[in-house]
Enzyme design. Sequence first.
Site, PDB file in Angstrom:
ATOM      1  N   ASP A 211      51.287  33.499  50.963  1.00 10.08           N
ATOM      2  CA  ASP A 211      52.553  33.086  51.578  1.00 10.08           C
ATOM      3  C   ASP A 211      52.608  31.564  51.728  1.00 10.08           C
ATOM      4  OD1 ASP A 211      55.013  33.897  53.232  1.00 10.08           O
ATOM      5  OD2 ASP A 211      53.919  32.628  54.641  1.00 10.08           O
TER       6      ASP A 211
ATOM      7  N   GLU B 232      34.630  36.541  41.598  1.00 13.17           N
ATOM      8  CA  GLU B 232      33.486  37.391  41.955  1.00 13.17           C
ATOM      9  C   GLU B 232      33.867  38.868  41.957  1.00 13.17           C
ATOM     10  OE1 GLU B 232      31.442  36.509  45.615  1.00 13.17           O
ATOM     11  OE2 GLU B 232      31.877  34.366  45.400  1.00 13.17           O
TER      12      GLU B 232
END
Length: 534
Positions: A209, A251
Amino acid sequence: MAAPHPPRTDDWWRDAVIYQVYPRSFADGDGDGTGDLAGVRARLLYLAELGVDAVWFTPWYLSPLVDGGYDVADYRTIDPAFGTLAEAEKLIAEARALGIRAIVDIVPNHVSDQHAWFRAALAAGPGSPERARFHFRPGRGENGELPPNDWPSQFSGNTWTRVPDGEWYLHLFTPEQPDLNWSHPDVRREHEDVLRFWFERGVAGVRIDSAALLTKDSDLRDFVEGVDPHPYIDLDEIHDIYRSWRAIADEYGGVFVGEVWLPDAERFARYLRPDELHTAFNFNFLACPWEPDRLRRTIDDTLAEHAPVGAPATWVLCNHDVTRTATRYGREDTGFDFAKKRFGTPTDLELGTRRARAAALLTLALPGSVYLYQGEELGLPEADIPPHRIQDPMHARSGGTDPGRDGCRVPLPWEADAPSYGFGTGTDPWLPQPADWARYAVDRQATDPRSMLSLYRTALDLRRGETGFGDGPLRWLPSPEGVLTFARTEHLLCAVNLSGGSVPLAPHREVLLASDELPADGTLPPDTAVWLRT
């Protein structure tokens, strides 16, 4: 139960159709008038049958809900109005079993004033380490009675609030949403931990956001219109933050989509470099009027600004902040601007709905990924909310002139003849549903081959099955004035008639799908789109 659909590509996000769920208004599972995770879990089959690849959930975290959940008190706790963390984990897993990935919403610019950090900052007083995580400053003026600077708000109203000990704190949105200080290592560590928390629970991505607002001018200098750099939008330091985030996403195999409102194409593209965000929302397309030249230019500009960094474009017609497409396209001004929202704007809903159907085929035929806001597949119009029922702070902070965003957040109609149209079984919904919404209900549209829902289901099925849709090249073709025609492959094209009259259809072997019924004379009517196999 529908069979899980296979992933589209290894880089699924490059051509995905992502459905936005506003949990408060999607489906109410416990009958209290507020949508919740139980309601979403009960409707997952609907999303699978619609044919979406992922679901983006707007904030479901612990929150006072001053700004619809974008005032987060605790990122690791689900708000009791929506359910529990265990339910969220079940929802993520159940969606994945149906081939639907989950994307959560992170709000890094600010937290709720009920967040533990901010409450500690208020208690600790001026000069404390707790206040250093925010932007606390003494005021200007003889007795500190004036705000520290003149920054404009992202909502109407002030950007600084004074606390009893005399200091002021910064909030680019409401006073209940204090801005975080992103130069503080605690802020960076906490958000990196939050990312890992949700990736470890199986989410496939994160929507960010207000992604360009995090870093602030260190001297908090005044805002001067037209002078660069802006003191709090798109500062260069922000990219270091997203590079560290990208390492975490890599990851886990996660992806990012940023809410980046920037007019400068080159600076916008910086957020999409290979070691930063994967995608960003395309607000220029969302705000573009229903005009052929403007739309073509916006499409070209979008593809051009993404090309240097190899990122896919995103296409979106509406979201939880924006006037519904069927309403917007039925107005004299078919673009979108927050500053122009007013009560009583004349609307031709029949025209707007026809254009929204055509826009659906246009959007789904463009290269890249598509975001579909809940209810758009039903053709929902903007709802008129009685002023005393409006909860959006944009309305109050404008002095009552701005109708706010609640008109696009009204709970969905699922069953035409059920209480609250099947949204829930108990208390009336948190926002009132219009009296004529039975015609938009899912159960009624599902059996109507000409409904908006049927159009979207068919379009999404074709988009998945036809080689050439999704990520890839686009080539414009010659066409009559006011008509946009482009090819996705040698034998697959889309034509959209935005002129005032019918035009001949391009030579073709098969009509794959049309947004409205085509006449027998081989023409394409106004405000109609078609997919053709040539």
